[in-house]
Design a protein around this motif. Structure first.
Motif, PDB file in Angstrom:
ATOM      1  N   PHE B 103      44.600  32.593  54.632  1.00 38.03           N
ATOM      2  CA  PHE B 103      45.215  31.516  55.168  1.00 38.03           C
ATOM      3  C   PHE B 103      46.696  31.630  54.290  1.00 38.03           C
ATOM      4  N   GLY B 104      47.090  32.897  54.052  1.00 39.11           N
ATOM      5  CA  GLY B 104      48.482  32.941  53.163  1.00 39.11           C
ATOM      6  C   GLY B 104      49.581  32.417  53.545  1.00 39.11           C
ATOM      7  N   ARG B 105      49.571  32.499  54.905  1.00 36.67           N
ATOM      8  CA  ARG B 105      50.764  31.840  55.595  1.00 36.67           C
ATOM      9  C   ARG B 105      50.888  30.330  55.248  1.00 36.67           C
ATOM     10  N   GLU B 106      49.533  29.618  55.236  1.00 37.69           N
ATOM     11  CA  GLU B 106      49.601  28.411  55.005  1.00 37.69           C
ATOM     12  C   GLU B 106      49.869  28.018  53.363  1.00 37.69           C
ATOM     13  N   LEU B 107      49.462  28.962  52.649  1.00 40.16           N
ATOM     14  CA  LEU B 107      49.380  28.861  51.187  1.00 40.16           C
ATOM     15  C   LEU B 107      51.059  29.157  50.731  1.00 40.16           C
ATOM     16  N   GLY B 108      51.622  30.247  51.291  1.00 41.80           N
ATOM     17  CA  GLY B 108      52.737  30.792  50.860  1.00 41.80           C
ATOM     18  C   GLY B 108      52.719  32.015  49.796  1.00 41.80           C
ATOM     19  N   VAL B 109      53.623  32.675  50.309  1.00 38.52           N
ATOM     20  CA  VAL B 109      53.693  33.999  49.818  1.00 38.52           C
ATOM     21  C   VAL B 109      53.725  34.079  48.222  1.00 38.52           C
ATOM     22  N   ASP B 110      54.359  32.971  47.608  1.00 39.23           N
ATOM     23  CA  ASP B 110      54.681  32.774  45.964  1.00 39.23           C
ATOM     24  C   ASP B 110      53.281  32.698  45.317  1.00 39.23           C
ATOM     25  N   ALA B 111      52.407  31.786  46.153  1.00 41.88           N
ATOM     26  CA  ALA B 111      50.942  31.458  45.678  1.00 41.88           C
ATOM     27  C   ALA B 111      50.215  32.736  45.802  1.00 41.88           C
ATOM     28  N   CYS B 112      50.416  33.507  46.912  1.00 45.33           N
ATOM     29  CA  CYS B 112      49.558  34.419  47.085  1.00 45.33           C
ATOM     30  C   CYS B 112      49.869  35.743  45.829  1.00 45.33           C
ATOM     31  N   VAL B 113      51.094  35.660  45.403  1.00 43.84           N
ATOM     32  CA  VAL B 113      51.352  36.771  44.757  1.00 43.84           C
ATOM     33  C   VAL B 113      50.775  36.187  43.267  1.00 43.84           C
ATOM     34  N   GLU B 114      50.549  35.002  42.931  1.00 40.96           N
ATOM     35  CA  GLU B 114      50.115  34.521  41.629  1.00 40.96           C
ATOM     36  C   GLU B 114      48.611  35.048  41.646  1.00 40.96           C
ATOM     37  N   LEU B 115      47.943  34.716  42.861  1.00 40.97           N
ATOM     38  CA  LEU B 115      46.473  34.843  43.001  1.00 40.97           C
ATOM     39  C   LEU B 115      46.314  36.536  42.669  1.00 40.97           C
ATOM     40  N   VAL B 116      47.155  37.094  43.304  1.00 43.86           N
ATOM     41  CA  VAL B 116      46.848  38.665  43.503  1.00 43.86           C
ATOM     42  C   VAL B 116      47.103  39.117  41.858  1.00 43.86           C
ATOM     43  N   GLN B 117      48.103  38.678  41.289  1.00 47.49           N
ATOM     44  CA  GLN B 117      48.236  39.072  39.822  1.00 47.49           C
ATOM     45  C   GLN B 117      47.127  38.569  38.847  1.00 47.49           C
ATOM     46  N   ALA B 118      46.740  37.288  39.142  1.00 48.00           N
ATOM     47  CA  ALA B 118      45.499  36.907  38.334  1.00 48.00           C
ATOM     48  C   ALA B 118      44.305  37.956  38.666  1.00 48.00           C
ATOM     49  N   ALA B 119      44.049  38.476  39.939  1.00 48.96           N
ATOM     50  CA  ALA B 119      43.110  39.326  39.964  1.00 48.96           C
ATOM     51  C   ALA B 119      43.330  40.526  39.366  1.00 48.96           C
ATOM     52  N   LYS B 120      44.555  41.225  39.251  1.00 45.23           N
ATOM     53  CA  LYS B 120      44.628  42.171  38.516  1.00 45.23           C
ATOM     54  C   LYS B 120      44.422  42.251  36.910  1.00 45.23           C
ATOM     55  N   VAL B 121      44.791  40.955  36.555  1.00 47.22           N
ATOM     56  CA  VAL B 121      44.670  40.567  35.089  1.00 47.22           C
ATOM     57  C   VAL B 121      42.811  40.754  34.941  1.00 47.22           C
ATOM     58  N   ASP B 122      42.388  40.333  35.759  1.00 48.86           N
ATOM     59  CA  ASP B 122      40.900  39.905  35.608  1.00 48.86           C
ATOM     60  C   ASP B 122      40.160  41.178  35.739  1.00 48.86           C
ATOM     61  N   ALA B 123      40.618  42.329  36.551  1.00 54.45           N
ATOM     62  CA  ALA B 123      40.248  43.689  36.621  1.00 54.45           C
ATOM     63  C   ALA B 123      40.411  44.203  35.607  1.00 54.45           C
ATOM     64  N   GLU B 124      41.447  44.410  34.813  1.00 58.30           N
ATOM     65  CA  GLU B 124      41.847  44.778  33.517  1.00 58.30           C
ATOM     66  C   GLU B 124      40.838  44.375  32.479  1.00 58.30           C
ATOM     67  N   GLN B 125      40.794  43.348  32.385  1.00 60.11           N
ATOM     68  CA  GLN B 125      39.796  42.640  31.319  1.00 60.11           C
ATOM     69  C   GLN B 125      38.369  43.426  31.570  1.00 60.11           C
ATOM     70  N   ARG B 126      37.954  43.524  32.821  1.00 54.91           N
ATOM     71  CA  ARG B 126      36.765  43.928  33.173  1.00 54.91           C
ATOM     72  C   ARG B 126      36.639  45.465  32.901  1.00 54.91           C
ATOM     73  N   LEU B 127      37.567  46.294  33.061  1.00 63.35           N
ATOM     74  CA  LEU B 127      37.681  47.649  32.632  1.00 63.35           C
ATOM     75  C   LEU B 127      37.617  47.554  31.151  1.00 63.35           C
ATOM     76  N   ALA B 128      38.266  46.776  30.404  1.00 66.91           N
ATOM     77  CA  ALA B 128      38.173  46.656  28.859  1.00 66.91           C
ATOM     78  C   ALA B 128      36.621  46.379  28.485  1.00 66.91           C
ATOM     79  N   ASN B 129      36.082  45.507  29.143  1.00 66.59           N
ATOM     80  CA  ASN B 129      34.581  45.080  28.604  1.00 66.59           C
ATOM     81  C   ASN B 129      33.866  46.449  29.059  1.00 66.59           C
ATOM     82  N   TYR B 130      33.950  46.992  30.122  1.00 64.11           N
ATOM     83  CA  TYR B 130      33.094  48.215  30.335  1.00 64.11           C
ATOM     84  C   TYR B 130      33.440  49.413  29.405  1.00 64.11           C
TER      85      TYR B 130
END
Lengths: 181, 181
Positions: B103-130
């Motif tokens: 529903f990104g059109r409803e949410l707006g591109v800027d908010a989507c970017v933030e979400l994806v960046q947060a997902a990226k940070v989380d994935a990096e943290q997971r890699l560090a944990n592994y």
DNA sequence: TCGCCCACCTATCTGTTAGATATTTCTGTC
DNA sequence: GACAGAAATATCTAACAGATAGGTGGGCGA
């Protein structure tokens, strides 16, 4: 008990596309969101009733006797927007395949191999499904402005499925090594 | 209602490693299985009690007053083996990130970017944990025979996290393209 | 025409699960 | 001794899955 219902967001989201009956909401979620979201009747109907009571949905008679069509009110649209902006709550992991592999020594290498091969087949089927979704979207003129966002979700699934395939191949090699010992 | 409890398998599995209190079971699951399995107190204690009643666990006083240590009986070990051999039941998907992007059109591109960046940070943290899990396992002599199986689960997580990173980069590029339009 | 099957439609039921909460005891530190 | 945090037990309530139950309408074959 800190779990906050996510079903509301899914139901409101589905109805933001067009008015529908409860059954159609279920079908829409299953067919359009199904590769990354699931929603059971157990949640859909009580949620629809609640949201209607709260003024977030309008309800009027459907095309068939006994059926009801729901549509978003202005308040409902605002509520959806609000929900989409709320931070995502991480979902606890419960991966049954990995749990079985973790206890692989108990289970035996042969059984592990079978599990991983099944995971591989599943991943391949998922990839085929994503390709089908892409193909369908390429031919549909409706909702074109949404397609880029929808394709992001398909791409996520593809990346995940490919990762599973790569891991499965590596894992099968490892398991073969173990079996040789 | 076709969902069959998976908690039994997790609890029996944990106790197959060594006898523990309920609290220690929770900690063991959280620290050792936590990257792919979660189990709440709400399940652990009733499950322990039930399994003890059913003769799958022995229970005797723990080191502290009021505490109880559980251990697997022979029947319990057989039951674990049986459970591990049962087909894995697929877990319904509910990906809150993808629902928001859909529903990104409803949410707006800027908010989507933030979400994806947060997902990226989380994935990096997971890699560090592994990586940390791998490092810990490399130094531990205990349970060495299990390590190859345990590492399969770590590898699955790594593949998944890397897939998320690759998808996130691609997605950020796509979103930037959308913002430019 | 009738009966069966399937899709559409509504709704609930029961079991699984999360995580917050409550209470108690023990240990270490100041 | 007081306090904080960990160990330990246990329950509570809300979210959720999916099976089930019942009904309607339409299409198709005997």
């Amino acid at each position: 008990m800190a779990r906050v219902s996510q079903s509301e967001m899914a139901v409101l989201g589905a109805l933001s596309v067009r008015p529908m009956t409860g059954y159609a909401v279920r079908e829409a979620i299953r067919t359009v969101l199904g590769h990354f979201w699931n929603e059971s009747y157990g949640q859909i109907y009580p949620t629809l009733t609640r949201l209607h009571t709260e003024g977030l949905l309008d309800r009027h008679g459907g095309e068939r006797s006994g059926s009801m069509t729901y549509s978003l009110t202005t308040a409902g649209r605002a509520r959806l927007s609000e929900l989409l902006r709320q931070p995502e709550s991480p979902r606890p992991e419960r991966n049954g395949l990995l749990l079985r592999l973790f206890f692989g020594r108990e289970l035996g290498v042969d059984a592990c191999v079978e599990l991983v091969q099944a995971a591989k087949v599943d991943a391949e089927q998922r990839l085929a499904n994503y390709a089908a979704i892409r193909a369908t979207m390429a031919t549909e003129e409706e909702d074109r402005a949404h397609h880029p966002f929808w394709l992001l979700t398909v791409s996520a699934g593809e990346h995940g499925a490919r990762a599973t395939l790569a891991w499965a191949d590596e894992t099968l090699r490892t398991l073969r090594g173990l079996a040789a010992n």
